[in-house]
Design a protein around this motif. Structure first.
Motif, PDB file in Angstrom:
ATOM      1  N   GLU A   3       0.847  -1.189   0.000  1.00  0.00           N
ATOM      2  CA  GLU A   3       0.000   0.000   0.000  1.00  0.00           C
ATOM      3  C   GLU A   3       0.881   1.238   0.000  1.00  0.00           C
ATOM      4  O   GLU A   3       2.022   1.203   0.434  1.00  0.00           O
ATOM      5  CB  GLU A   3      -0.923  -0.003   1.216  1.00  0.00           C
ATOM      6  CG  GLU A   3      -1.946  -1.124   1.173  1.00  0.00           C
ATOM      7  CD  GLU A   3      -2.953  -1.039   2.301  1.00  0.00           C
ATOM      8  OE1 GLU A   3      -2.916  -0.058   3.051  1.00  0.00           O
ATOM      9  OE2 GLU A   3      -3.769  -1.957   2.411  1.00  0.00           O
ATOM     10  N   THR A   4       0.336   2.334  -0.493  1.00  0.00           N
ATOM     11  CA  THR A   4       1.081   3.581  -0.509  1.00  0.00           C
ATOM     12  C   THR A   4       1.077   4.173   0.895  1.00  0.00           C
ATOM     13  O   THR A   4       0.379   3.701   1.786  1.00  0.00           O
ATOM     14  CB  THR A   4       0.447   4.578  -1.501  1.00  0.00           C
ATOM     15  OG1 THR A   4      -0.881   4.858  -1.054  1.00  0.00           O
ATOM     16  CG2 THR A   4       0.412   4.006  -2.905  1.00  0.00           C
ATOM     17  N   ALA A   5       1.852   5.236   1.077  1.00  0.00           N
ATOM     18  CA  ALA A   5       1.948   5.874   2.394  1.00  0.00           C
ATOM     19  C   ALA A   5       0.589   6.374   2.868  1.00  0.00           C
ATOM     20  O   ALA A   5       0.347   6.452   4.059  1.00  0.00           O
ATOM     21  CB  ALA A   5       2.949   7.024   2.336  1.00  0.00           C
ATOM     22  N   SER A   6      -0.307   6.688   1.945  1.00  0.00           N
ATOM     23  CA  SER A   6      -1.624   7.193   2.339  1.00  0.00           C
ATOM     24  C   SER A   6      -2.635   6.057   2.526  1.00  0.00           C
ATOM     25  O   SER A   6      -3.815   6.318   2.672  1.00  0.00           O
ATOM     26  CB  SER A   6      -2.143   8.190   1.295  1.00  0.00           C
ATOM     27  OG  SER A   6      -2.334   7.521   0.071  1.00  0.00           O
ATOM     28  N   THR A   7      -2.179   4.816   2.524  1.00  0.00           N
ATOM     29  CA  THR A   7      -2.979   3.605   2.712  1.00  0.00           C
ATOM     30  C   THR A   7      -4.012   3.371   1.602  1.00  0.00           C
ATOM     31  O   THR A   7      -4.968   2.651   1.807  1.00  0.00           O
ATOM     32  CB  THR A   7      -3.675   3.563   4.089  1.00  0.00           C
ATOM     33  OG1 THR A   7      -4.690   4.573   4.134  1.00  0.00           O
ATOM     34  CG2 THR A   7      -2.708   3.740   5.228  1.00  0.00           C
ATOM     35  N   ILE A   8      -3.809   3.968   0.457  1.00  0.00           N
ATOM     36  CA  ILE A   8      -4.682   3.700  -0.685  1.00  0.00           C
ATOM     37  C   ILE A   8      -4.098   2.492  -1.417  1.00  0.00           C
ATOM     38  O   ILE A   8      -2.936   2.505  -1.812  1.00  0.00           O
ATOM     39  CB  ILE A   8      -4.755   4.906  -1.635  1.00  0.00           C
ATOM     40  CG1 ILE A   8      -5.359   6.105  -0.902  1.00  0.00           C
ATOM     41  CG2 ILE A   8      -5.544   4.567  -2.893  1.00  0.00           C
ATOM     42  CD1 ILE A   8      -5.314   7.387  -1.675  1.00  0.00           C
TER      43      ILE A   8
END
Length: 83
Positions: A3-8
């Motif tokens: 997942e990306t740092a923004s949890t998307i």
């Protein structure tokens, strides 16, 4: 899944239909000639792993079928099925 740092969650390819297979093949052919667009390259990357995994599974199944077909001791006929 990473997942990306923004949890998307990262995007994934959906079902790969015959129409999509044709589009992927077209983009792959364009890439071979240095004419692939960013969108085409993205599609190739997103679909490559699922397509390759399916190909691996199909090869394993076909190898198993070929091996089993040679071993007729593994075949049992049901009564009435023989002519």
């Amino acid at each position: 899944m990473a997942e990306t740092a923004s949890t998307i969650p990262l995007a994934q390819a959906g079902p790969i239909t015959d129409e999509l297979l044709n589009e992927i093949a077209r983009h792959a052919e364009q890439a071979q000639h240095g004419e692939c667009t960013h969108e085409g390259g993205t599609l190739l990357i997103m679909c490559a792993a699922p397509l390759l995994r399916e190909l691996q599974q199909r090869r394993r199944v076909m190898a198993h079928i070929a091996q089993t077909a040679v071993d007729f001791q593994n075949v049992h006929f049901l009564p009435g099925a023989q002519t």
